[in-house]
Design a protein around this motif. Structure first.
Motif: not given
Length: 576
Positions: A244-262
């Motif tokens: 399942c591939k992300c439809s936009h290019t910012s998925c990895s950025i958002f994933k790294q961002a919300y990881y640090y907020l866990y």
């Protein structure tokens, strides 16, 4: 007392007890009062039992779903768990809205408030963690939208519902944290237990998701120390399916961002759970408002503890960043990783040693402190002590497992010796800090006694402006001046604040230093430090699955212990 007086007093008491217009002997109202009291007691026990049953059932069902979704071979998917979470979150939100509206429309709905519950710094921490959790949910929504074409829409709906839940719950706890509800007690108890269990299930979900993805068993067991959990977590958390591939290019950025907020979302759930429990304990409680002291936060005359603590936090952050960067490097060799782990161990040993020494100093001051121990029953204080001792067991478990592994293998090599030293110091520091905090929480607050210096003006000294006019008069009208105090003399100048007693100052220095030390010990594991897997002795000794289970169970409690210690030390600081 004469017989006539006794008869008069008995008649007076009989009239006070009996209701107007009721006939009968004075014993009849006593029976009515006792029967009504027994009915209230039965209603209270029924409410406690029902609310406890609701909480236990939700927790057990949630634990089963969370555990099942953590393993790939169990046919429970992440959307299945999130559907359950959405249901209980919506039910909890509906109850909180109902409670807030009902209380606002009912006159004298909350007669008593617990002054010890929900202090402003605790509610402020809840708001801060809630705000960061909302940002995390926004990042999740932005990331999950990119997978709607190939994955379940529940994964987008859950962060939306959780965001609204955080807003409603934060408002509810900020406004009603001190309530001692006296109406609809059983419904309120059940609603609060629903709130408590919902937050605990959300906490279990977040902790399990993070822990499982950081300790996934590698395909090549001989290479487990070379796999870094954080990169695996970023790739697998939320979806983890390469099909399942992300439809936009910012998925990895958002994933790294919300990881640090866990970590902030995890702490928010625990804060809300603790406040809901105190509210549940206060239902139907009659509180004496006079027993609460309003204490102000001041850093005057406190220097050494905060400065040393800030330096400790800065040094810890610097070594933690270097350690994490080295662990994330793909081209890093074994020697560089070993040096990074050694630096992390040494920093932890320094922090634990300094904290243990300062705690011993604080305990010694308590021995010469003559403040009385608090005797009144308070659910907030009881909860603080219970959470402190219970949460520390997680770190105790990890430390003792490490000690057993190091001693059994002979602690060969400098890394093993450092690891053994750190584990022993961790046990000592936890024990000393628990004693210090519990002793501080059960002491009466210090009361500042301002000495009143009496100044009597000389009544025969004339004011210069009136000296000539007074001499011209035939009769001198001399009026004695009023008695002046030091407060009235300096009332229009700077406020007079005496210096702190040496015992108060030492306790405040110790509390401030320990508070900052616990902050850095919370930051490092909460944001990804896993020396338990970067150093392989325990994994070899206990096998990967057993050691991973020990760390995954104990570490979340250890992380919560540090944040809870910060809150408790702040309370001790205020009362010192």
């Amino acid at each position: 007392m004469t017989a006539k007086d006794r008869e008069t007093e008995e008649a007076h008491l009989s009239n006070n007890i009996s209701a107007p217009g009721q006939a009968g002997t004075p014993c009849e109202p006593d029976l009515n009062i006792s029967s009504s009291g027994a009915a209230r007691e039965r209603g209270r026990n029924w409410g406690w039992m029902l609310s406890g049953i609701i909480c236990v059932n939700i927790l057990i069902l949630g634990c089963a779903l969370v555990s099942g979704s953590a393993y790939n071979n169990v046919d429970i998917s992440t959307p299945d768990l999130q559907v359950f979470l959405i249901i209980i979150i919506i039910l909890t939100s509906i109850w909180m809205v109902y409670y807030a509206i009902y209380i606002s429309r009912k006159e004298n709905a909350v007669v008593y408030k617990d002054g010890h519950a929900g202090p402003v710094w605790l509610r402020g921490g809840l708001v801060l963690f809630g705000l960061l959790s909302i940002i995390m949910d926004i990042f999740k929504i932005a990331s999950y939208v990119g997978y709607l074409h190939c994955d379940s829409a529940v994964k987008v709906a859950f962060p939306v519902v959780q965001l609204l839940f955080i807003l409603v719950q934060t408002y509810f706890l900020w406004i009603h944290a001190k309530d001692c509800a006296q109406i609809q007690k059983n419904i309120t108890r059940c609603g609060l237990m629903l709130t408590l269990s919902t937050n605990l299930v959300v906490w279990m979900t977040a902790v399990t998701e993070e822990s499982v993805h950081q300790t996934t068993v590698p395909e090549d067991p001989s290479n487990y120390t070379k796999i870094h959990g954080r990169s695996m977590y970023i790739n697998k958390a939320g979806y983890g399916d390469e099909k399942c591939k992300c439809s936009h290019t910012s998925c990895s950025i958002f994933k790294q961002a919300y990881y640090y907020l866990y970590p902030f979302n995890i702490e928010y759930s625990l804060f809300a759970s603790a406040m809901a429990y105190v509210l549940w304990k206060n239902v139907g409680r009659v509180v004496d408002e006079h027993g609460h002291h309003h204490i102000k936060f001041r850093l005057k005359d406190i220097f050494l503890g905060p400065v040393a603590g800030v330096l400790l936090v800065v040094a810890g952050l610097a070594t933690f960043i270097v350690y994490e960067m080295e662990m994330q490097r793909d081209d890093s060799d074994d020697d560089d990783r070993e040096k990074a782990v050694m630096m992390h161990f040494v920093m932890n040993i320094v922090i634990l040693t300094l904290m243990s020494v300062s705690t011993v100093i604080g305990c010694a001051v308590f021995k010469v402190d003559h403040r009385e121990h608090l005797s009144d029953k308070n659910p907030t204080r009881s909860l603080d002590v219970g959470l402190l001792v219970g949460a520390s067991l997680g770190q105790f478990i990890i430390s003792y497992f490490t000690i057993v592994a190091m001693v059994a293998t002979g602690a060969k090599g400098h890394l093993n010796r450092l690891n053994l030293t750190g584990a022993i110091l961790m046990v000592i520091q936890l024990g000393l800090q628990n004693f210090f905090i519990i002793e501080g929480l059960h002491r009466e607050p210090f009361h500042e006694v301002h000495p009143v210096v009496t100044v009597v003006a000389n009544p025969y000294v004339l004011q210069p402006s009136k000296e000539l006019s007074s001499l011209e008069g035939s009769d001198m009208d001399i009026k004695p001046s009023p008695v002046l105090t030091a407060h009235s003399l300096h009332g229009h100048t700077a406020e007079h604040r005496p210096k702190l007693l040496w015992k108060r100052r030492v306790l405040k220095e110790v509390c401030s230093f320990l508070l900052l030390g616990n902050i850095i010990l919370w930051i490092m594991p909460a944001f990804g430090a896993r020396p338990q897997f970067d150093h392989d002795t325990e994994t070899d000794f206990f096998e990967f699955n057993m050691w991973a289970a020990v760390v995954n169970v104990g570490l979340p409690f250890g992380i919560f212990y540090r944040m809870h210690s910060v809150a408790s030390l702040f309370e001790v600081f205020l009362t010192s």
